[in-house]
Scaffold this active site. Structure first.
Site, PDB file in Angstrom:
ATOM      1  N   ARG A  44      58.374  92.998  39.723  1.00  0.00           N
ATOM      2  CA  ARG A  44      59.715  92.416  39.842  1.00  0.00           C
ATOM      3  C   ARG A  44      60.669  93.352  39.129  1.00  0.00           C
ATOM      4  O   ARG A  44      61.787  93.550  39.648  1.00  0.00           O
ATOM      5  CB  ARG A  44      60.099  91.056  39.450  1.00  0.00           C
ATOM      6  CG  ARG A  44      59.361  89.877  40.192  1.00  0.00           C
ATOM      7  CD  ARG A  44      59.489  88.608  39.314  1.00  0.00           C
ATOM      8  NE  ARG A  44      58.401  88.224  38.359  1.00  0.00           N
ATOM      9  CZ  ARG A  44      58.656  87.756  37.357  1.00  0.00           C
ATOM     10  NH1 ARG A  44      59.853  87.588  36.620  1.00  0.00           N
ATOM     11  NH2 ARG A  44      57.598  87.437  36.486  1.00  0.00           N
ATOM     12  N   HIS A  85      47.634  88.676  24.765  1.00  0.00           N
ATOM     13  CA  HIS A  85      49.006  88.622  25.356  1.00  0.00           C
ATOM     14  C   HIS A  85      49.885  87.581  24.517  1.00  0.00           C
ATOM     15  O   HIS A  85      49.713  86.678  24.118  1.00  0.00           O
ATOM     16  CB  HIS A  85      48.972  87.981  26.703  1.00  0.00           C
ATOM     17  CG  HIS A  85      50.147  88.046  27.378  1.00  0.00           C
ATOM     18  ND1 HIS A  85      50.739  89.335  27.993  1.00  0.00           N
ATOM     19  CD2 HIS A  85      51.248  87.431  27.964  1.00  0.00           C
ATOM     20  CE1 HIS A  85      51.947  89.194  28.753  1.00  0.00           C
ATOM     21  NE2 HIS A  85      52.306  87.791  28.634  1.00  0.00           N
ATOM     22  N   HIS A 141      48.415  87.016  33.891  1.00  0.00           N
ATOM     23  CA  HIS A 141      48.516  85.825  34.882  1.00  0.00           C
ATOM     24  C   HIS A 141      48.387  86.385  36.326  1.00  0.00           C
ATOM     25  O   HIS A 141      48.956  86.353  37.123  1.00  0.00           O
ATOM     26  CB  HIS A 141      49.997  85.527  34.770  1.00  0.00           C
ATOM     27  CG  HIS A 141      50.661  85.253  33.570  1.00  0.00           C
ATOM     28  ND1 HIS A 141      50.213  84.548  32.510  1.00  0.00           N
ATOM     29  CD2 HIS A 141      51.744  85.669  32.899  1.00  0.00           C
ATOM     30  CE1 HIS A 141      50.999  84.435  31.477  1.00  0.00           C
ATOM     31  NE2 HIS A 141      51.816  85.245  31.468  1.00  0.00           N
ATOM     32  N   ASP A 166      50.381  84.087  24.469  1.00  0.00           N
ATOM     33  CA  ASP A 166      51.655  84.239  25.558  1.00  0.00           C
ATOM     34  C   ASP A 166      52.745  83.738  24.804  1.00  0.00           C
ATOM     35  O   ASP A 166      53.471  84.057  23.721  1.00  0.00           O
ATOM     36  CB  ASP A 166      51.220  83.811  26.703  1.00  0.00           C
ATOM     37  CG  ASP A 166      52.319  84.060  27.828  1.00  0.00           C
ATOM     38  OD1 ASP A 166      53.292  84.529  27.672  1.00  0.00           O
ATOM     39  OD2 ASP A 166      52.212  84.009  28.954  1.00  0.00           O
ATOM     40  N   HIS A 219      54.418  87.064  23.313  1.00  0.00           N
ATOM     41  CA  HIS A 219      55.815  87.272  22.964  1.00  0.00           C
ATOM     42  C   HIS A 219      56.043  86.423  21.922  1.00  0.00           C
ATOM     43  O   HIS A 219      56.403  85.204  22.099  1.00  0.00           O
ATOM     44  CB  HIS A 219      56.624  86.636  24.429  1.00  0.00           C
ATOM     45  CG  HIS A 219      55.991  87.096  25.829  1.00  0.00           C
ATOM     46  ND1 HIS A 219      56.042  88.689  26.249  1.00  0.00           N
ATOM     47  CD2 HIS A 219      55.450  86.661  26.592  1.00  0.00           C
ATOM     48  CE1 HIS A 219      55.631  88.333  27.382  1.00  0.00           C
ATOM     49  NE2 HIS A 219      55.197  87.327  27.911  1.00  0.00           N
ATOM     50  N   HIS A 241      57.000  95.102  33.001  1.00  0.00           N
ATOM     51  CA  HIS A 241      57.129  93.754  32.853  1.00  0.00           C
ATOM     52  C   HIS A 241      56.334  93.100  34.091  1.00  0.00           C
ATOM     53  O   HIS A 241      55.712  92.323  33.617  1.00  0.00           O
ATOM     54  CB  HIS A 241      58.534  93.179  32.868  1.00  0.00           C
ATOM     55  CG  HIS A 241      58.545  91.879  32.514  1.00  0.00           C
ATOM     56  ND1 HIS A 241      58.628  90.979  33.711  1.00  0.00           N
ATOM     57  CD2 HIS A 241      58.565  90.894  31.348  1.00  0.00           C
ATOM     58  CE1 HIS A 241      58.749  89.569  33.245  1.00  0.00           C
ATOM     59  NE2 HIS A 241      58.714  89.737  31.892  1.00  0.00           N
ATOM     60  N   TYR A 260      59.695  93.193  24.942  1.00  0.00           N
ATOM     61  CA  TYR A 260      60.687  93.612  25.921  1.00  0.00           C
ATOM     62  C   TYR A 260      62.066  93.254  25.228  1.00  0.00           C
ATOM     63  O   TYR A 260      63.039  93.472  25.775  1.00  0.00           O
ATOM     64  CB  TYR A 260      60.592  93.082  27.010  1.00  0.00           C
ATOM     65  CG  TYR A 260      60.351  91.586  27.384  1.00  0.00           C
ATOM     66  CD1 TYR A 260      61.636  90.611  27.337  1.00  0.00           C
ATOM     67  CD2 TYR A 260      59.172  90.687  27.374  1.00  0.00           C
ATOM     68  CE1 TYR A 260      61.537  89.229  27.321  1.00  0.00           C
ATOM     69  CE2 TYR A 260      59.192  89.427  27.473  1.00  0.00           C
ATOM     70  CZ  TYR A 260      60.301  88.634  27.370  1.00  0.00           C
ATOM     71  OH  TYR A 260      60.347  87.333  27.684  1.00  0.00           O
ATOM     72  N   GLN A 280      58.997  83.731  21.326  1.00  0.00           N
ATOM     73  CA  GLN A 280      58.703  82.420  21.941  1.00  0.00           C
ATOM     74  C   GLN A 280      58.362  81.300  21.082  1.00  0.00           C
ATOM     75  O   GLN A 280      58.253  80.177  21.438  1.00  0.00           O
ATOM     76  CB  GLN A 280      58.076  82.528  23.341  1.00  0.00           C
ATOM     77  CG  GLN A 280      58.898  83.456  24.149  1.00  0.00           C
ATOM     78  CD  GLN A 280      58.163  83.721  25.591  1.00  0.00           C
ATOM     79  OE1 GLN A 280      57.389  83.247  25.999  1.00  0.00           O
ATOM     80  NE2 GLN A 280      58.948  84.742  26.305  1.00  0.00           N
ATOM     81  N   HIS A 316      52.660  91.734  34.126  1.00  0.00           N
ATOM     82  CA  HIS A 316      52.329  90.432  34.616  1.00  0.00           C
ATOM     83  C   HIS A 316      52.307  90.678  36.046  1.00  0.00           C
ATOM     84  O   HIS A 316      53.193  91.343  36.509  1.00  0.00           O
ATOM     85  CB  HIS A 316      53.755  89.655  34.393  1.00  0.00           C
ATOM     86  CG  HIS A 316      54.175  89.229  32.857  1.00  0.00           C
ATOM     87  ND1 HIS A 316      55.505  89.697  32.502  1.00  0.00           N
ATOM     88  CD2 HIS A 316      53.480  88.544  31.905  1.00  0.00           C
ATOM     89  CE1 HIS A 316      55.429  89.182  31.068  1.00  0.00           C
ATOM     90  NE2 HIS A 316      54.294  88.767  30.741  1.00  0.00           N
TER      91      HIS A 316
HETATM   92  C1  NGQ Z   1      58.061  86.532  29.922  1.00  0.00           C
HETATM   93  N1  NGQ Z   1      56.538  84.785  30.389  1.00  0.00           N
HETATM   94  O1  NGQ Z   1      58.345  87.696  30.028  1.00  0.00           O
HETATM   95  O2  NGQ Z   1      58.284  86.097  28.702  1.00  0.00           O
HETATM   96  C2  NGQ Z   1      57.611  85.700  30.998  1.00  0.00           C
HETATM   97  C3  NGQ Z   1      58.398  84.802  31.647  1.00  0.00           C
HETATM   98  C4  NGQ Z   1      59.361  86.308  33.644  1.00  0.00           C
HETATM   99  C5  NGQ Z   1      55.575  84.165  30.790  1.00  0.00           C
HETATM  100  N2  NGQ Z   1      55.205  84.593  32.251  1.00  0.00           N
HETATM  101  C6  NGQ Z   1      59.529  85.554  32.089  1.00  0.00           C
HETATM  102  N3  NGQ Z   1      54.493  83.536  30.306  1.00  0.00           N
HETATM  103  O3  NGQ Z   1      58.192  86.211  33.841  1.00  0.00           O
HETATM  104  O4  NGQ Z   1      60.271  86.928  34.177  1.00  0.00           O
HETATM  105 ZN    ZN Z   2      53.983  87.034  29.249  1.00  0.00          ZN
END
Ligand code: NGQ
Ligand code: ZN
Length: 453
Positions: free
Chosen positions: A209, A55, A269, A320, A57, A206, A120, A60, A232
């Site tokens: 949600r 995982h 997660h 991550d 991104h 994603h 994304y 970041q 997630h």
């Molecule tokens: C993300 N990251 O998509 O980068 C997510 C945060 C979300 C982590 N969960 C944003 N570590 O979940 O809306």
């Molecule tokens: Zn993530």
């Protein structure tokens, strides 16, 4: 075909001695013979499979460390996300490529030889498609190719701000597709990556949600062959509560009641679980995607690892947000989180093997490879030659016998003992260095300055 030799090699069944390894010109292992006489080229004294990182991104990495400032007494995952969205608003394709290229070299040095990129950041800062729809994703593919790390690119479907199809916020506009737009991006990327060695695509939602149940069904039924599917799932208590309000079910419950979740799935997660949810994930043989250092950094919570591993659950690790880029640190924190929570020692073990380091390393290899959908993570015929050579001059490595070698590395080494790294049969790290180190460092510094001034 190349012939290699190493004195100590970690095979799926444990350490073997004096191992001859043949690697084909396209980078796959074609034979493994323990108890051989020295022959061919020497890999090194101590060789283990490289670790898949399930995982990431990448972008970041540019903000790592900058959010460790108390701005608000209620600082949380959600206030961190607001800061992350500020970075999202700025990044150009060139900047993304530089960040990912630099990060992927950091990963190789840290023991990761392949990565699943949960991607994304699709559109321009106004939320419009780039003239080439796949522009940003191709930056990730190029970065991985130049670094020499294996890649499972997961273009992410992101349509909504919250459960029940809520409209996305301005901060999310670079992420947004409808199902059709998403499937066409996925198609173009799959075609492109099929021509790039060590790369493939997978499907990705994603979170519950960000997509509707209909979208999940549409995407899954449009895909004609089995492939990795990442999501997630239950990172934050608020997410669990919002899901209960929307559906009367918790996220993992909802997913298993509505979708056929199998070994292709990776639940990233899966932090907040009931015992029953823990058991159904373990039983399904989907991968639990654990991102220990990021989950600690964001204040997420603790995955019920002891119960899950005791029930034969499959799991792997991801860096991550890249607050830390280290196989040993993430593995160690899987065990330490359980110890802190349960107030006992040696939690991630098995009936067959009481050595925590072995269970951690072999477990993460297996689950990571499964989550990436690649033939990696094993030194075995038919698998890609993704290998780490450990520094046998390190006192802790030098003095460890077979049973203690991984414990010494993962729990005790202060300096990184990874000396050389091979992916797909080619050296990418020699004596801790990558051939792009010099040219890239200055570029990366420039990008960090541009993004953080
Ligand atoms: C993300 N990251 O998509 O980068 C997510 C945060 C979300 C982590 N969960 C944003 N570590 O979940 O809306
Ligand atoms: Zn993530």
């Amino acid at each position: 075909m190349a012939v290699w030799f190493a004195e100590k090699v970690l095979l799926p069944q444990g350490w073997a001695t004096n191992v001859r390894i043949e690697i084909s010109s396209d980078g796959d292992i074609t034979s493994v013979t323990p108890d051989s006489v020295p022959q061919g080229s020497r890999l090194g004294a101590i060789v283990v499979p490289g670790m898949p990182n399930l995982h990431s991104h990448s972008f970041q990495r540019a903000m790592a460390g900058l959010t460790e400032v108390a701005l608000n007494p209620a600082d949380s995952f959600w206030s961190w996300r607001d800061l992350m969205y500020r970075l999202v608003a700025k990044i150009t394709p060139q900047q993304l490529e530089t960040i990912a290229h630099y990060l992927y070299i950091e990963m190789l040095k840290a023991g990761y030889t392949s990565v699943a990129e949960f991607h994304y950041l699709h559109h321009d800062p106004q939320g419009n498609r780039y003239p080439h729809h796949e522009e940003m994703a191709l930056c990730i593919s190029n970065a991985a190719h130049q670094a020499g790390i294996g890649l499972t690119l997961l273009p992410v479907l992101y349509s909504h701000a919250g459960f029940g199809g809520q409209s996305p916020s301005a901060g999310q506009r670079r992420f947004i597709h409808d199902t059709e737009g998403y499937l066409s991006l996925h198609d173009r990327l799959s075609q492109h990556l099929s021509k790039v060695p060590m790369q493939r695509t997978g499907l990705c939602f994603h979170s519950l949600r960000a997509v509707t149940p209909e979208q999940i069904t549409e995407v899954l039924s449009a895909s004609s062959h089995p492939q990795p599917v990442h999501i997630h799932i239950a990172e934050q208590k608020k997410e669990v509560d919002d899901c209960l309000n929307w559906s009367g079910q918790r996220p993992v419950e909802w997913l298993y009641n509505n979708v056929q979740v199998d070994r292709n799935w990776c639940l990233v997660h899966a932090t907040h679980l009931t015992d029953h949810e823990t058991d159904i994930i373990a039983h399904s043989q989907a991968v639990a995607g654990l991102c220990l250092t990021t989950e600690a950094n964001l204040g997420d919570g603790i995955f019920p690892g002891q119960r899950y591993v005791a029930r034969g659950g499959i799991w792997g690790i991801g860096s991550d947000s890249h607050i830390s880029v280290s196989v040993s640190e993430d593995l160690r924190w899987f065990e330490y989180g359980q110890r802190l929570h349960l107030q006992r020692r040696n939690r991630i073990t098995s009936a067959e093997n009481p050595f925590v380091g072995d269970v951690l390393y072999q477990g993460a290899l297996q689950g990571g490879a499964q989550a990436l959908g690649q033939r990696v993570g094993r030194i075995e015929v038919g698998y890609r030659a993704d290998l780490l050579v450990l520094n046998s001059d390190d006192p802790f490595i030098a003095t460890a016998d077979d049973s203690m070698r991984l414990n010494r590395w993962l729990f005790a080494c202060a300096a990184n003992p990874i000396q050389h790294v091979m992916t797909g049969g080619r050296w990418v790290i020699r004596d801790g260095r990558h051939r792009d180190d010099q040219s890239l460092t200055q570029k990366f510094i420039t990008v960090l300055r541009e993004l953080t001034d």
